[in-house]
Structures are given as C-alpha cells and as structure tokens.
Design an enzyme around this catalytic site. Sequence first.
Site, PDB file in Angstrom:
ATOM      1  N   PRO A   1       0.817  -1.220   0.000  1.00  0.00           N
ATOM      2  CA  PRO A   1       0.000   0.000   0.000  1.00  0.00           C
ATOM      3  C   PRO A   1       0.846   1.263   0.000  1.00  0.00           C
ATOM      4  O   PRO A   1       1.847   1.352   0.712  1.00  0.00           O
ATOM      5  CB  PRO A   1      -0.829  -0.123   1.288  1.00  0.00           C
ATOM      6  CG  PRO A   1      -0.062  -1.068   2.152  1.00  0.00           C
ATOM      7  CD  PRO A   1       0.637  -2.010   1.230  1.00  0.00           C
TER       8      PRO A   1
ATOM      9  N   GLY B   1       1.709   5.248   0.645  1.00  0.00           N
ATOM     10  CA  GLY B   1       1.432   6.265   1.649  1.00  0.00           C
ATOM     11  C   GLY B   1       1.190   5.717   3.034  1.00  0.00           C
ATOM     12  O   GLY B   1       0.636   6.407   3.883  1.00  0.00           O
TER      13      GLY B   1
ATOM     14  N   GLY C   1       3.785   4.128   4.852  1.00  0.00           N
ATOM     15  CA  GLY C   1       5.043   4.000   5.569  1.00  0.00           C
ATOM     16  C   GLY C   1       5.599   2.594   5.581  1.00  0.00           C
ATOM     17  O   GLY C   1       6.334   2.227   6.499  1.00  0.00           O
TER      18      GLY C   1
ATOM     19  N   SER D   1       7.208   1.285   2.726  1.00  0.00           N
ATOM     20  CA  SER D   1       8.210   1.248   1.656  1.00  0.00           C
ATOM     21  C   SER D   1       7.679   0.728   0.331  1.00  0.00           C
ATOM     22  O   SER D   1       8.292  -0.121  -0.310  1.00  0.00           O
ATOM     23  CB  SER D   1       9.419   0.413   2.092  1.00  0.00           C
ATOM     24  OG  SER D   1      10.001   0.976   3.229  1.00  0.00           O
ATOM     25  N   SER D   2       6.561   1.262  -0.100  1.00  0.00           N
ATOM     26  CA  SER D   2       6.032   0.879  -1.407  1.00  0.00           C
ATOM     27  C   SER D   2       6.991   1.292  -2.514  1.00  0.00           C
ATOM     28  O   SER D   2       7.159   0.567  -3.507  1.00  0.00           O
ATOM     29  CB  SER D   2       4.663   1.516  -1.631  1.00  0.00           C
ATOM     30  OG  SER D   2       4.733   2.934  -1.538  1.00  0.00           O
ATOM     31  N   SER D   3       7.628   2.444  -2.364  1.00  0.00           N
ATOM     32  CA  SER D   3       8.542   2.915  -3.412  1.00  0.00           C
ATOM     33  C   SER D   3       9.786   2.033  -3.498  1.00  0.00           C
ATOM     34  O   SER D   3      10.256   1.718  -4.601  1.00  0.00           O
ATOM     35  CB  SER D   3       8.939   4.370  -3.163  1.00  0.00           C
ATOM     36  OG  SER D   3       9.576   4.513  -1.904  1.00  0.00           O
ATOM     37  N   ALA D   4      10.325   1.623  -2.367  1.00  0.00           N
ATOM     38  CA  ALA D   4      11.509   0.759  -2.379  1.00  0.00           C
ATOM     39  C   ALA D   4      11.187  -0.575  -3.032  1.00  0.00           C
ATOM     40  O   ALA D   4      12.013  -1.127  -3.776  1.00  0.00           O
ATOM     41  CB  ALA D   4      12.028   0.546  -0.957  1.00  0.00           C
ATOM     42  N   ALA D   5      10.004  -1.115  -2.769  1.00  0.00           N
ATOM     43  CA  ALA D   5       9.608  -2.384  -3.378  1.00  0.00           C
ATOM     44  C   ALA D   5       9.566  -2.264  -4.896  1.00  0.00           C
ATOM     45  O   ALA D   5      10.017  -3.163  -5.618  1.00  0.00           O
ATOM     46  CB  ALA D   5       8.257  -2.829  -2.832  1.00  0.00           C
TER      47      ALA D   5
ATOM     48  N   ASP E   1      15.097   1.070   3.623  1.00  0.00           N
ATOM     49  CA  ASP E   1      13.936   0.528   2.922  1.00  0.00           C
ATOM     50  C   ASP E   1      14.376  -0.394   1.792  1.00  0.00           C
ATOM     51  O   ASP E   1      13.867  -1.509   1.639  1.00  0.00           O
ATOM     52  CB  ASP E   1      13.078   1.657   2.350  1.00  0.00           C
ATOM     53  CG  ASP E   1      12.513   2.561   3.416  1.00  0.00           C
ATOM     54  OD1 ASP E   1      12.674   2.234   4.612  1.00  0.00           O
ATOM     55  OD2 ASP E   1      11.911   3.590   3.064  1.00  0.00           O
TER      56      ASP E   1
END
Length: 1007
Positions: free
Chosen positions: A636, A638, A640, A642-646, A688
């Site tokens: 998910p 926003g 916290g 680490s969606s961006s790191a994934a 992350d």
Amino acid sequence: MVAQDSAKPPLVFAYYVTGHGFGHATRVVEVARHLILAGHDVHVVTGAPDYVFTTEIQSPRLFLRKVLLDCGAVQADALTVDRLASLEKYSETAVVPRETILATEVQWLKSIKADFVVSDVVPVACRAAADAGIRSVCVTNFSWDFIYAEYVMAAGHHHRTIVWQIAEDYSHCEFLIRLPGYCPMPAFRDAIDVPLVVRRLHKPREEIRKELGIREDVKTVILNFGGQPSGWNLKEEFLPSGWLCLVCGASESLELPPNFVKLAKDAYTPDLIAASDCMLGKIGYGTVSEALAYKIPFVFVRRDYFNEEPFLRNMLEFYQAGVEMIRRDLLTGHWGPYLEHAISLKPSYEGGINGGEVAAKILQDTAFGRSYAADKFSGSRRLRDAIVLGYQLQRVPGRDLSIPDWYANAENELGLRTGSPTALMSEDTFFKPSHPEDFEILHGDCMGLSDTMTFLKSLSELDVILVSGITEKLQKRERKAAAGLFNWEEEIFVARAPGRLDVMGGIADYSGSLVLQMPTREACHVAVQTCHPSKQRLWKHALARQNAKGQGPTPVLQIVSYGSELSNRGPTFDMDLSDFMDGEQPMSYENARSFFARDPSQRWAAYVAGTILVLMKELGVRFENSISVLVSSAVPEGKGVSSSAAVEVATMSAIAASHGLNIEPRQLALLCQKVENHVVGAPCGVMDQMASACGEANKLLAMVCQPAEVLGLVDIPSHIRFWGIDSGIRHSVGGADYGSVRIGAFMGRKIIKSMAAELLSQSTANGVTSDDLEEDGIELLETEASLEYLCNLSPHRYEALYVNQLPDKILGEAFLGNYADHNDPVTVIDTKRNYGVRAATRHPIYENFRVKAFKALLTSATSDDQLIALGELLYQCHYSYSACGLGSDGTDRLVQLVQVMQHSKHSREGEGTLYGAKITGGGSGGTVCIVGRNCLRSNEQIIQVPQKLSSLISAFSSWYHMPSRSDMKVQQATYQLFSRDHLRVQGDLVISEYVAASASDPSRRTI
C-alpha cells in the site's frame, strides 16, 4: 420550472461562489436562473466577470457583488497547481482577515435581509450565515477541505489548521446538495443528490456551425482549458488533415494558424461544445457535465494535485466519453491519435441534466421551512475523528446499494472504501491459490508464493484479452494498455520485492543508526521484456510520435503501472530511451528530476525508469533494445511500508536479469537508493531498499546504515510477534515535515562538529593534555570534530557537551550564514524556513541506543519484563518522532489505544498481551508497529484496536462510515517467505506457456 407558492412572499437568496475558475460560476447561473424564474431575488457574491451571469440572466432580480472570499487552487498555468502557494493564498485571503470577513458578511446579509444562504463552495459563507442566524446549504461536487488535505502533506504542519477550519465552516450548513462526479465530503452530515447541473443550449448545432462557416464534413475540436495558457505555440500540423480547432480564451495577441479559429471572450461555450465533434481540455465540473450532457467525446489532459479530478474522470470514462492525452503530446502537438480515437467513441450518458431546476426547488422548499436534515452535534465535535481517520464517505443505512459505479471506481482509486458490493474485494483476493495446471514451471519454482502465481496468471489473461479483444465497459484502462504491452514471442522476466515493516530505527537511518526491519507479505511484482525496436508493440500515440520523427524504429521504454490511479496518476508512461542521453553521456540526475517533474501525473515513472538511468550512470550499462515494463504492487502506498523501495528493487532486479547483469543484493539496494534520492528527489535513507532486497521472512534484518552494513538476521523469539496497523493517515517521505527534520539533523551534526573542533582548538592552544581533559579526551574530540554519522555520538557525550549549545530552532538563512552548508547531498535548505534542530538531532542519537537495546532484549530470557521493556522502547521511539514534528493524530490514537489496553484491568490480571507501539518509517501518518505476545489473545486484541478506535467516536457513527475490520487493514507481521528470484516468462499469441527460472546464483534464491 420551479413554481413559487403564490401565498408565500418572494425570498432573498445570497449565493456565494468560490474564486476557483469559471465552472462554479456557470453552474451557479443555472441554479440562480431557476430561483429568479420562481420570483425570488438572488444576490451573487463572486469574482467572475459579469457576462458569465448576464449573458444567461437578464433580470432585475439578479444582483452581482464583486467580492472574493476564497482563492481555490493557485495555478501556474492551466495544468499546474502550486500546492504551497494555494495554501498561502488561502491564508492571505480567508484566514488572516477572517474576523473582518465574518463581521462584514454578517452585516451585509442583514442589510439585504437575506432569507437563505447558498454556497458553492465558499467555506466562510456557512459560518457567516450561522453568525447572522440564517440557514445555509452548500451545492457542490467537492469541498476545499478534501482538496487542500493533499496540499498540507507537502506544506507541513504549519498549514494543517486551514483544513480543520474549512471543514468546521462547512459543518455549519444544514446539508449538502451533491452534484454528480462528487468527492468524499466528510464535513457534511446529510447529502441530497441531484442530476447534472448544465447550462441550456441557445442554438442548435447546425445553426452554430453555419454561423462559424464550418461544413458538416469538417471534423471540429474545441480547445477548452479555461483560458489559453501563455507560451503555447499552436501549429497547423497539430491537427489531422481536414480538422478545425475552435480556441476558447485565446489572448488577443495570439496568432493562430489557418486551421485554428479564435473565439470571442464572451462566446457561449455550451453551444460551441455541442456543435463540435469532440473537446480537448482539462477536467472540471463544467467541461465534464457539458460533454456528458451533449454526448461530446472529451480528450482530457490531467491536472496535477487536484483530487476532484479522478471522480469526474471516472464518471466521464464510465459513460464512454473520455480519452486521456499525455501532457507531453499536448505540448508537442501529437494530437492526431487521440482525436481519431475520440470520434470513434459513442458517449452513453442518459441521466438527467436538469440539476439546476431540481437544486433550485430544494433550496426554495428549504427556505420556506421544509426540513431535509436531522439534528446534529456542532461541527467541531463531530469532525475531529472523520478528519483524523482520513476521508471516508458518509452514508446512512441502506444507501450503500445506491452508490454509482463511477464513484466506486474513483473512490477505490484513492484508497477509500465505499462499502458497496461492486467496490469491495476479499482481503485474501490477491493471495488466493492459483491452479498449478495454468503454468508449467521448467526451471526453479515460485517458492510457494501464491501472489507470484497470481501475477503470472494475470499475465496469461493479458494474452486472452489481446486475442479475444475484450472491451467490457468497466475494464480498467491499465489492463487494456498492458494487453498491448508485450510481444508474446519474446521472453518476459519477472521479479518480486516486498515492502517492509519498520520495527526499530526509522528515520535514524540517514544518521547512520542500527535499524531492525522486517519484510512484509505484501510485495511488488515487475515484468520486463526487452526486444529489438522493430519487434516492440508500441501504443498508437507512441508509434505516431516515432513516425513523426521519420527515423524508423528506435528503442522505446513503455511502462504500465497497475493501481497507479490510487494517487490520481496516469496508468501508462512512455519515452524514447535516447531521451536519457545528453550527447554521448547519460543525462545528469538534476536534469532527470526535471524531466520527470514536467508532468506530475506521470512523475511516478521516475521510480521505474530511474532504475535504467542509474544503471547507465553507475555501472555504464547501455540499453540498445526497447524495454516494456509492467508493475503490479500490493504494497500500500502512503502507509510507511516502503512501497517505493519495493517498486525500485523489483524493477531493477527484473531489468538486471533481462540484461544478464549480476548485481549482489547490497549493491542493488544502494543503486535503488540513488533512484529515490537523485531521480525521484525523495531524501530517504537506505534501510527501505536494503530490507526489500536482503530481508527474510519471520526475521529482522539488522543493519547499520553507514551506509548499508548488514549485521545479520535476527530471529524473532517464538513467543513474540509484531503487527502493523494502518492509521488511515497518508505518509510521504517527499513531504515537507520529513525533509525538514532530516535537514535539522544534519544541521545538528554540523553544529556539533563545529563545537568539537572549537573545543579541540582551545585545548590544543592551551597545552592541555588528555589526562587533564579526563573523559573529554583529545581523541574523542577529534572523532567528534570529524563526525561522519550522528549516531556515532553516544547519548552521554551528547548530554555532557552539546545539548545545551544546540538551538531549539534556527532560520535557514542564519544557519547558512554561520556554517555555510549542512553537508547533506539530497536536501536543500530553505533560507526563509525555521528548522527544528535540537529534537531532530537528539532523536537519532537516542534511537541508535534504543535499537541496540531492543536487539539485545530479543535474545534475553523469556519473561513479562522482556516484553514490557521491548514495548517501552517502542513507546519512547514514538514520542521522539512527535517531538521532531513527525507525529500525527491518527498514529497517536492507535498508540494510545494500545497503552489503554496494556494497562487495563484485564491486562493487570494477566490477560493483556500487547506491550508497545510506535509510528514507523518517515512518520507523519502511515503504519503503527505493535509488539505483543504471540498467542490467540493477541490476535483478538489486534482486531479490537480498530474497533475500539471506532467506539471512541460512536457519537458520529450514524453520520460517518468508519473503518471496519476490513477497512482498517491489519497487516500481521507473520509474513510469507520473500524470494527475489527472477522469473522468466515466455509465450505466443495463441497458447501461452510460462517458464519460471530462478537465478543461477543459489545464494539469491532466499535472501
């Protein structure tokens, strides 16, 4: 027509119009026109030009008062919203002079003897009406608290009161007359839905075209951006042969080519829209409602940072009337494919278009005494928790079934649950078992990961969509784009990377702290295909752009992101790979940030495409073939976790595998951090990416972030368990609060180094020996004078020498004047901003100590004291975040609930099993980590946490749909095994055969 009761006297309506664009004014015209036809006086308070009203209403009962009481969204141009400027302008317009405004409006309302106040959708008008003792109603499809809530995340704490004040103002109105295309509006208790409010047509299509001299065989597009943006250079070749463009709002000095026609400033646009074959413009209520009402296809370009748009866009597309154009193609003139697509549509809206008349009747009846609303509490009392928990659609029993499909689609895009059957999915939908006969695994296996099997199955279904030509009305555009993404005769590589639960360490990573991180069950899958440019399947607009260059097939990057609409982003992105080159060398990171920032609706692509640029710059990789990428993430955004790191780790893993690159996990994580720091521009630490690349299920990854030294994997004792619960508050490491705290920490480090150097200089000058200095030894001072990481300073040294010398806050300009630079390569000091220094410096120093203690406690003897101590460390970390300014009401409430449950009577009697909780990651919302005993009772208590949160606001339960057990997702940290295997997929157009192959290096199978 609204009929007036002859036995009742005419009424006086005061109608307030927001200062944001003409769309609000044009729909107010239609409601006011019907009120005036019914014999009532209407005083319109507006900043719009007179002709907007007088062209349609010629009556002595219309009174115009030129006053602007809000500012809407400040736009740099027709497509760009300046979030911070919007908040600052609103503060200047409506907050600073608030008391004067209220006094003036109350006096004016009394002077005209107003019987009723209507607002579209000026917040202070509702409060002024209440102060004057006059009833009020709002008529709108969105409210400014919902729009500004997103801006506050970027602006920081100091503007949050604006959202609260706006919502409280709205709460004073009796109810909401809600227009189609509506957003969630929690400030309003009761809502009455009406049809589209649309201006009527004055002349038929044939007459308008005849007046303009346009033959019926000439295809016509009307360019309608609410005023022609400056700097646009319209060219003849923008239009396909035989087309004509009608330009609204063009400046008098603008010269147009012969196939463009400049319209008069006061031209009546409804007639012109209805006389055109399609419309090209930005989405707003006025343009969308008129396109639907008159069945005109609408080619739209997204505006950034305006949350009204996804709801209108979904309504437009639901009725098959919308085509999205990429901003780059708008500005460079590649219009043809979009216009041709638009005229092939058959808009299907058959709903009512008499909303102006219906709304006027409701207003008249309400003003005469009819009640449409029940009794309620005061606004501030019932608003607090609705805002804290995020914007949830308010509803009454039985209304769920009437939620329109276009609303369900848009609400799900923003991560908001409607509760309607069409909108909800089972919690385990993503992880449902797949049938093994769907795939033939030739090399390696999927490690038992059902989500990977599900993703592979979704790839096979894309082939089915492609072959069968499925065109269901509700099929998502992203699925259609993905169906045309891959060449099924070429190999496809798939990689998986999880999110992470921040157990301990958090924001101290950028200061070199020890951190303890845990991979989540939720993960991101990325499929990558490389092929010769002549074999790549290009989307129509990308092909048209390539053909226009006349160079033949060249390498192109095409990306589809499932779920990209969650944050109102475009689902696709494409670019020529040559755009990454600056002559013979890859472009600079600074230029890359600017490249992706040009269109905020596609800025998300920086997380994916940025991996290619980093590989080019850091490893010297050259990409000669085209690349197609499909991103599907269950992590998910926003929250916290680490969606961006994934996304970064999965993308780089898949691209590396497809190009035969062997990158070890630690190096891959550091490269992915460069993507986020330098291409995206988010100042995150490395924990992350390391957790996503190196983590293992049911273990904590212990790492010292100097820069990324893995100490090993820490076993979680069998009697201990961790959970993550979503607070409902969106988090962003790109937000102002996170960045300012990071800057404050680096300022603190620079000041400490300067102080240590000064002490060292003084001791050397005075000839003091190390024996004389005792604990403040020369060696310690030398180390501290060259302090590379703040966490290398021990708490006792910090307290003994430095804490009292650090400023609590410092102005950016003053810091730079004294210290020149803070030596952080990924943040920039704003000279006009005050930065908290002492709390931001203290946090990582003590957090590093807490994490070390936490790690040691995990291996200590099993006891209640062990769990109590672990929980206490989490609590201390949580309150240290708050001291830095990174707390939030939502996360505070969850932590407080855990404390209440821990110290309850049942807990004291030995039945309690939860011991501590903390905010995670970058703070300011997101997920709360909870530690407890691993037992059935703990699971029961975890489920009770969101339920108890709802019970705290039971007074509001009849007005607001609060998060249920399924709404507030409990992410238990008993996560599935994470494997970063590379899965290679191949197939053909008719019969799909999938191959899953693990990496040749066995050490990479389970990291």
